[in-house]
Design an enzyme around this catalytic site. Sequence first.
Site, PDB file in Angstrom:
ATOM      1  N   HIS A   1       9.570  77.603  32.219  1.00 11.93           N
ATOM      2  CA  HIS A   1       9.909  76.286  31.659  1.00 11.93           C
ATOM      3  C   HIS A   1       8.627  75.498  31.468  1.00 11.93           C
ATOM      4  O   HIS A   1       7.701  75.597  32.265  1.00 11.93           O
ATOM      5  CB  HIS A   1      10.844  75.514  32.610  1.00 11.93           C
TER       6      HIS A   1
ATOM      7  N   ASP B   1      19.136  78.281  31.143  1.00 12.22           N
ATOM      8  CA  ASP B   1      19.791  79.287  30.281  1.00 12.22           C
ATOM      9  C   ASP B   1      20.075  80.602  30.993  1.00 12.22           C
ATOM     10  O   ASP B   1      20.784  81.449  30.440  1.00 12.22           O
ATOM     11  CB  ASP B   1      18.889  79.558  29.061  1.00 12.22           C
TER      12      ASP B   1
HETATM   13  C1  SDX Z   1      15.094  75.236  27.418  1.00  5.78           C
HETATM   14  O1  SDX Z   1      11.847  71.531  27.422  1.00  5.78           O
HETATM   15  C2  SDX Z   1      13.035  71.544  27.904  1.00  5.78           C
HETATM   16  O2  SDX Z   1      13.424  70.707  28.670  1.00  5.78           O
HETATM   17  C3  SDX Z   1      13.919  72.657  27.395  1.00  5.78           C
HETATM   18  C4  SDX Z   1      15.261  72.820  28.094  1.00  5.78           C
HETATM   19  C5  SDX Z   1      16.187  71.656  27.804  1.00  5.78           C
HETATM   20  O3  SDX Z   1      17.084  71.395  28.608  1.00  5.78           O
HETATM   21  O4  SDX Z   1      16.060  71.060  26.717  1.00  5.78           O
HETATM   22  O5  SDX Z   1      15.086  72.923  29.482  1.00  5.78           O
HETATM   23  C6  SDX Z   1      16.001  74.066  27.599  1.00  5.78           C
HETATM   24  O6  SDX Z   1      14.557  75.392  26.362  1.00  5.78           O
HETATM   25  C7  SDX Z   1      14.831  76.132  28.591  1.00  5.78           C
HETATM   26  C8  SDX Z   1      13.788  77.273  28.256  1.00  5.78           C
HETATM   27  C9  SDX Z   1      14.562  78.419  27.612  1.00  5.78           C
HETATM   28  N1  SDX Z   1      13.624  79.403  27.077  1.00  5.78           N
HETATM   29  C10 SDX Z   1      13.521  80.626  27.654  1.00  5.78           C
HETATM   30  O7  SDX Z   1      14.112  80.981  28.668  1.00  5.78           O
HETATM   31  C11 SDX Z   1      12.589  81.581  26.907  1.00  5.78           C
HETATM   32  C12 SDX Z   1      11.677  82.299  27.899  1.00  5.78           C
HETATM   33  N2  SDX Z   1      10.728  81.306  28.428  1.00  5.78           N
HETATM   34  C13 SDX Z   1       9.520  81.103  27.723  1.00  5.78           C
HETATM   35  O8  SDX Z   1       9.277  81.625  26.545  1.00  5.78           O
HETATM   36  C14 SDX Z   1       8.626  79.994  28.254  1.00  5.78           C
HETATM   37  O9  SDX Z   1       8.691  80.015  29.602  1.00  5.78           O
HETATM   38  C15 SDX Z   1       8.923  78.602  27.723  1.00  5.78           C
HETATM   39  C16 SDX Z   1       8.945  78.582  26.225  1.00  5.78           C
HETATM   40  C17 SDX Z   1      10.220  78.117  28.235  1.00  5.78           C
HETATM   41  C18 SDX Z   1       7.809  77.693  28.225  1.00  5.78           C
HETATM   42  O10 SDX Z   1       6.637  78.119  27.606  1.00  5.78           O
HETATM   43  P1  SDX Z   1       5.246  77.362  27.873  1.00  5.78           P
HETATM   44  O11 SDX Z   1       5.397  76.208  28.782  1.00  5.78           O
HETATM   45  O12 SDX Z   1       4.592  77.136  26.551  1.00  5.78           O
HETATM   46  O13 SDX Z   1       4.466  78.421  28.727  1.00  5.78           O
HETATM   47  P2  SDX Z   1       3.623  79.572  28.103  1.00  5.78           P
HETATM   48  O14 SDX Z   1       4.382  80.210  26.992  1.00  5.78           O
HETATM   49  O15 SDX Z   1       2.257  79.054  27.839  1.00  5.78           O
HETATM   50  O16 SDX Z   1       3.583  80.624  29.335  1.00  5.78           O
HETATM   51  C19 SDX Z   1       2.626  80.493  30.366  1.00  5.78           C
HETATM   52  C20 SDX Z   1       2.406  81.917  30.878  1.00  5.78           C
HETATM   53  C21 SDX Z   1       2.020  82.894  29.745  1.00  5.78           C
HETATM   54  O17 SDX Z   1       1.312  83.954  30.380  1.00  5.78           O
HETATM   55  P3  SDX Z   1      -0.343  83.910  30.324  1.00  5.78           P
HETATM   56  O18 SDX Z   1      -0.735  83.743  28.870  1.00  5.78           O
HETATM   57  O19 SDX Z   1      -0.734  82.730  31.203  1.00  5.78           O
HETATM   58  O20 SDX Z   1      -0.760  85.228  30.924  1.00  5.78           O
HETATM   59  O21 SDX Z   1       3.653  82.410  31.399  1.00  5.78           O
HETATM   60  C22 SDX Z   1       4.067  83.518  30.631  1.00  5.78           C
HETATM   61  C23 SDX Z   1       3.338  83.434  29.292  1.00  5.78           C
HETATM   62  O22 SDX Z   1       3.210  84.737  28.723  1.00  5.78           O
HETATM   63  N3  SDX Z   1       5.511  83.354  30.444  1.00  5.78           N
HETATM   64  C24 SDX Z   1       6.392  84.365  30.502  1.00  5.78           C
HETATM   65  C25 SDX Z   1       7.645  83.761  30.339  1.00  5.78           C
HETATM   66  N4  SDX Z   1       7.514  82.438  30.178  1.00  5.78           N
HETATM   67  C26 SDX Z   1       6.191  82.188  30.233  1.00  5.78           C
HETATM   68  N5  SDX Z   1       6.215  85.701  30.671  1.00  5.78           N
HETATM   69  C27 SDX Z   1       7.346  86.447  30.685  1.00  5.78           C
HETATM   70  N6  SDX Z   1       8.604  85.933  30.545  1.00  5.78           N
HETATM   71  C28 SDX Z   1       8.785  84.608  30.361  1.00  5.78           C
HETATM   72  N7  SDX Z   1      10.043  84.111  30.226  1.00  5.78           N
END
Ligand code: SDX
Length: 430
Positions: free
Chosen positions: A307, A365
């Site tokens: 998140h 989710d």
């Molecule tokens: C919602 O914002 C809100 O409030 C949203 C929400 C709401 O109520 O409105 O809460 C609803 O959107 C919940 C999120 C649902 N999405 C997912 O479950 C999709 C999977 N999660 C991600 O893609 C990710 O965690 C995000 C998009 C939710 C957050 O992404 P960020 O904050 O931009 O973080 P990032 O992509 O920069 O990740 C940081 C690190 C990265 O690794 P490094 O480059 O540091 O090595 O964490 C890793 C990412 O690759 N990472 C994951 C991951 N989420 C982040 N690796 C594997 N699986 C994941 N799910």
Amino acid sequence: MAETAELILNGQSITLPVIEGTEHEKAFDIGKLRDQTGYVTLDSGYKNTGATKSAITFLDGEEGILRYRGYPIEQLAENSSFLEVGYLLIYGHLPTQAELTDFSSQITKHTLIHEDMRKIFDGFPSSTHPMAILSSLTCALTGFYPESINPNQTADENNLQIVRLMAKLSTIAAWTYKNSVGHPLNYPRNDLDYCANLLYMMFSFPTEKYEVNPVVVTAMNKLLILHADHEQNCSTSTVRLVGSANASLYGSVSAGINALWGPLHGGANQEVIEMLEEILKSGGDTSKFIARAKDKNDQFRLMGFGHRVYKNFDPRAKIIKKAADEVLHALGLQDSPLLKIAQELEQAALTDEYFIERKLYPNVDFYSGIIYKALGIPTEMFTVMFALGRLPGWIAQWKEMRENKEPIGRPRQIYTGELERNYVPMAERK
Ligand code: SDX
């Protein structure tokens, strides 16, 4: 003495006022930065940038706190109803019985949608994703209520648009589902409350009597409450940005629905179930999927994990996880293989260094799809359910932005393209 920050730039000192919220969050007010320095700030994805001041929702990502208008989400999920929470978010206080009765009955009165909307439904191929229909028909409401195009209406007129949208989105959602499975559409029933009516419109058949299951109604209320607002997330920021151009409430929410559809945002609930089903189909080995999620060369992410703000457990995920257990037991589905896979996956991720290091926890989710599936809602409709839940939050945030007379949103940029160059006639191009 008010706190300030000092920026030293080319020997020049700029004082930035610091503003502090009621929960002691602090921000540098850079409203005059470009005028004073010619510089702008750059923050891709707005990870460090506040877009507004808001009194609606407070969340603390480190502590896993979420409150709507000051009320903890845990208490609202336990004691409130979706329409009561909707009223709280939109109007700022818990309604008296009279206020809630009036709000609920107004919504009941407006659940019917114009018969011409059926013609729009009929125009969509049956393969159309329900979120495409939901956003299209939400915007189409401006055609049936052209006065809603002008957001500068009186409070009463705006309230009528709010009630119409709260009421009609549930019917549009239910009809979207019925349309997708080729079943006859059900007209709303004024003798049922919001959640019971939604379930009736989605699942009743003209050929048999539909009994509303109170366990399912309670679960639906809880899920919609937990999705109702989440401060400046992607879709809410979209609603505020579109609304800041004096676009209508219906047009602004339609844009928000499309942002929510994104698999990194609200679309994740559908992706979670599809991921769990893929794990199940491949023999239930979660380790392969954990490895893929960690592999930089693999686009795969553990959907429902991570998140932008929560670097601790998403408080909603905790409540939904408990509710999933209760609902599945109540419906005799406690042996659901998907629930088992989800629990195994969660345990595996929570003990894995990669997820621990990046503070990746289950988000809203991760478990919600398991409940929706148990309630008989098809995967493609999960994000529609998220949109129904988020609707009062979008409305409240749009209303707040307008009441605060916020300027049109127009971010700056840093240009990295070509320097000036002259037009090249076709004959001279290589
Ligand atoms: C919602 O914002 C809100 O409030 C949203 C929400 C709401 O109520 O409105 O809460 C609803 O959107 C919940 C999120 C649902 N999405 C997912 O479950 C999709 C999977 N999660 C991600 O893609 C990710 O965690 C995000 C998009 C939710 C957050 O992404 P960020 O904050 O931009 O973080 P990032 O992509 O920069 O990740 C940081 C690190 C990265 O690794 P490094 O480059 O540091 O090595 O964490 C890793 C990412 O690759 N990472 C994951 C991951 N989420 C982040 N690796 C594997 N699986 C994941 N799910």
